[in-house]
Scaffold this motif. Sequence first.
Motif: not given
Length: 340
Positions: A198-204
Motif C-alpha cells: 500500500t505504501v509502495q503505491i502511495q510513494v510511486l
Amino acid sequence: MAATDDNTAKAAPAVEIRDLRVTFTGGRKPVQAVNGVSLAVQRGEVVALIGESGSGKSVTLRTLLRLHNERRSQITGQVQVAGHDVLALGPRALADYRGKVTSMIFQEPLLALDPVYTLGAQIAESIRRHEPVSQAEAHQRALALFERVRIPSPERRLAAYPHEMSGGMRQRAMIALALACKPQVLLADEPTTALDATVQIQVLLLLRELQRELGLSVIFVTHDIGAAVEVADRIAVMYAGRIVEEGTARQLIREPRHPYTRALLQSRAHGAMDKGGRLATIGGSPPDLANLPAGCAFADRCPMAQDACRSTQPDAVVLAPGHLARCLRTDATAALASPV
C-alpha cells in the motif's frame, strides 16, 4: 546561427550516457559490472532501469553521482548531465554538482539519513550548502518540502530523528531531502523495495506527481516491471551490465522482443493467469560478471538460443522508432504472442 545554437541546447538530453563501463578491481578478479551502457534521458522524462539483482542498474545510477570508490573501480565512457561532464569534475565542482544538479533517493533511507541529526537539520544543511540563505529561511523551506511530500504534522516531524519515523514517512523525508536544492535530475534507486504494497503505491504516485509538477528528469531503478510501468515513459531492461532492450512502456509490455524481457513479464502475476496457476520462472542463474561469456550473456538461460548466440555478442537491432533490442532472434520473438 545563435537561434540554431539555442534550439540545439534546448533539445540536448538532460542525461546522456555513452559506452559506460564500470569495472571493480578490489577483489581477486576484476568484476565487469557495467559493460557498454548507452542511454539518453530527455528533459522532463522518466526512464526506468529494470532487471534482476546484479544486472548493473544501481551501479549505473551511482556512477551519475560518482559514488564509487575510485581507487577500486575503473570507469570509462562519457556521462553528460545537464551540461556537466560528470567523469571530469574535480572535487569542488563535484560537491557543487551533487544535490544541486543531480540528487538521489536511496533504497533504504534509514541507512542514507544521518541518525544523529534531526530531519529538519539535515535538509536545512543541504539547502545552505548550495544556496546563500539564513538558517531560518532554510528551516521554512524544509517545512514547505515536508508539506509538499504530504508528511503529517510537518513542523513536529522536522524535529524528529530518522528512527522515530515509519518506513513510509522516512522515504517521504528522503524525497524531500532529494528535492531540497531544486535539482534538474532525480535518481531513484529502488525507493519502494523496503515498503509494504500500500505504501509502495502511495510513494510511486507521489514521485510521479512531483516529477510532473517540477519538470524533473528521472531515472528510476527497480526490479519490479509493474512499478516501472506505473511511473516510466520509457523502460530500459538490463542484464549482465548491458541494456538488452529499450523502448516505451507500451512497446515493452505489448511487444517485448528480447527473450529476457519476455521472461520478466511472464514471471509476474497478472490478470490473465488461472487461479492457483504456477508462476513462470527464469531457469538458471545470472552469469559471473568476473567471467562473462563471449556471446550473449543470457544464452545459457534462453529457450530460443542458438549456437551463434553463445559465440557472438549481439548488436542493437532497431525494431521501431525508440524501440531496440540486443538479440539475434528478434525475428522469432516477433511471431510470439504478448506474454501478458
